[in-house]
Scaffold this motif. Sequence first.
Motif, short mmCIF file in Angstrom:
data_model
loop_
_atom_site.label_atom_id
_atom_site.label_comp_id
_atom_site.label_asym_id
_atom_site.label_seq_id
_atom_site.Cartn_x
_atom_site.Cartn_y
_atom_site.Cartn_z
N THR A 144 23.18 -3.94 -7.95
CA THR A 144 23.20 -4.41 -9.33
C THR A 144 23.84 -3.35 -10.22
OG1 THR A 144 21.19 -5.72 -8.96
CG2 THR A 144 21.81 -5.26 -11.24
N VAL A 145 24.90 -3.74 -10.92
CA VAL A 145 25.62 -2.83 -11.82
C VAL A 145 25.37 -3.27 -13.25
CG1 VAL A 145 27.87 -1.92 -12.47
CG2 VAL A 145 27.37 -2.40 -10.06
N GLN A 146 24.84 -2.36 -14.07
CA GLN A 146 24.54 -2.65 -15.46
C GLN A 146 25.64 -2.08 -16.35
OE1 GLN A 146 21.54 -4.31 -16.10
NE2 GLN A 146 22.18 -4.66 -18.22
N ASN A 147 26.31 -2.93 -17.08
CA ASN A 147 27.37 -2.54 -18.00
C ASN A 147 27.02 -3.06 -19.39
OD1 ASN A 147 29.70 -1.67 -19.19
ND2 ASN A 147 31.04 -3.16 -18.16
N GLY A 148 26.24 -2.26 -20.13
CA GLY A 148 25.78 -2.69 -21.44
C GLY A 148 24.82 -3.84 -21.30
N HIS A 202 25.51 -6.66 -20.01
CA HIS A 202 25.91 -7.48 -18.87
C HIS A 202 25.45 -6.83 -17.56
CE1 HIS A 202 28.40 -9.82 -21.62
NE2 HIS A 202 28.92 -8.68 -22.07
N ARG A 203 25.00 -7.67 -16.65
CA ARG A 203 24.56 -7.20 -15.34
C ARG A 203 25.29 -7.97 -14.26
NH1 ARG A 203 18.34 -7.73 -13.65
NH2 ARG A 203 19.00 -9.91 -13.48
N THR A 204 25.84 -7.24 -13.32
CA THR A 204 26.62 -7.85 -12.24
C THR A 204 25.99 -7.52 -10.89
OG1 THR A 204 28.63 -7.57 -13.57
CG2 THR A 204 28.91 -8.05 -11.22
#
Length: 410
Positions: free
Chosen positions: A55-59, A61-63
Amino acid sequence: MAVTAIDLNLESDELVFYSGQRIKGALVVQISLPIIIAGIEVRFRGAARAKWNETVQNGPHRTDIEHEKEEIYFDDRFCLWGRVNSQNRWDTRETLQRGRHAFPFQYRVPGAIPCSFEGPDAHVRYTVQGIIVRYDGEHITCRKVLTVLRDFDPRKENPDKLAIPPELPLEDHAERAISSVCCRPGRVSCSLAIMKRAFVPGEILRADIHVQNSSIRKSSIVSLQLKQMLIYGGVHSRTLLLCNEKVCESLRPGQHRLWSNFPLRLPSTCPSKLYMCKVLDVKYCIAIEATFPDTVLYAAVPVTIATVPETSCCPFKWIYKLSERPIISEDENVDSFIHGCSKNIDMEFRPMYKYYEDLKDYRKDRETVLRLRQSPGVKRRREKAKCLPAAKATVVKLLPDESVHYNSFA
């Protein structure tokens, strides 16, 4: 159908082989009517595979990213009947007559490969497959999953790392303060210590456990655990609970207890090292888990699971035993775990590992004989030991030219 039965008959009924060992067997086919085929082949394959999510958290948004890694050790195919051209294509049409046909084969397992392993969304798996190659329609196949083992003796690889002096046990300690509304905070603690690092499946691990409850609230269960840590691709880790032995039900406020040499028999499981495997890594630890109100204390020490016992231990009997299924946590279910371990036709497959049903320690047995009250010569040796002021040993050992005879006991 013309083909009524197809099966792989191997010399080893347990389907356990070692790296470098030769596999011998035959593909047996039962035909009810003559059938035209291209040929018959056998396929040996070994590979490691792991899949995990990141899980990648970019602000805001989570991918979710799905990773998959595979490593193939061998994939060999051999023609048992028919003819294959230089482009590895079948160029014959053969008629297989009615009756029972056996096509023998043998194959040497490569040497530099890891042992078999099955885990959630990861495995190191070896298979043998028999194939009837048809020109029209699907091929007729049968497959068996093999257990490939490799002995692991950590003393030959890291002798200095495994040597733990008697005065320096392998230990860990955890402590925490528990607050209260009307009283001052109380402290709770737990500690764990073992005297050696390497063990074999079936061996009884003995741990010293100390738990102290200096709070005003009653504790819950204290348990000793064996945990398996899996590292996927060197970046993702997952912990499985293999063994959970209850030490005590609870501790009263102000109570502290000490367990010396608490036993835990190690289950059948994979060795700590997977040789030449870049997809998976397996590690183990022994942990003490003490549950208190509003907190859980956890202390753990690393251990090594080997396949060769100590030289001072004599294996009285060992067998090949199926690996133990991990204890499923509350956030998982058995179906999803089995599906992650082995998909399709291999859902119920578990590797078989070397398991020691009984280990005799020559050192302990020798001391036990000398501790018998009416053992011959004990009185004489004790009197002799009193004359030596430097002798502080509590156990008297036999001299090289002395022996104890059981038939001379009173």
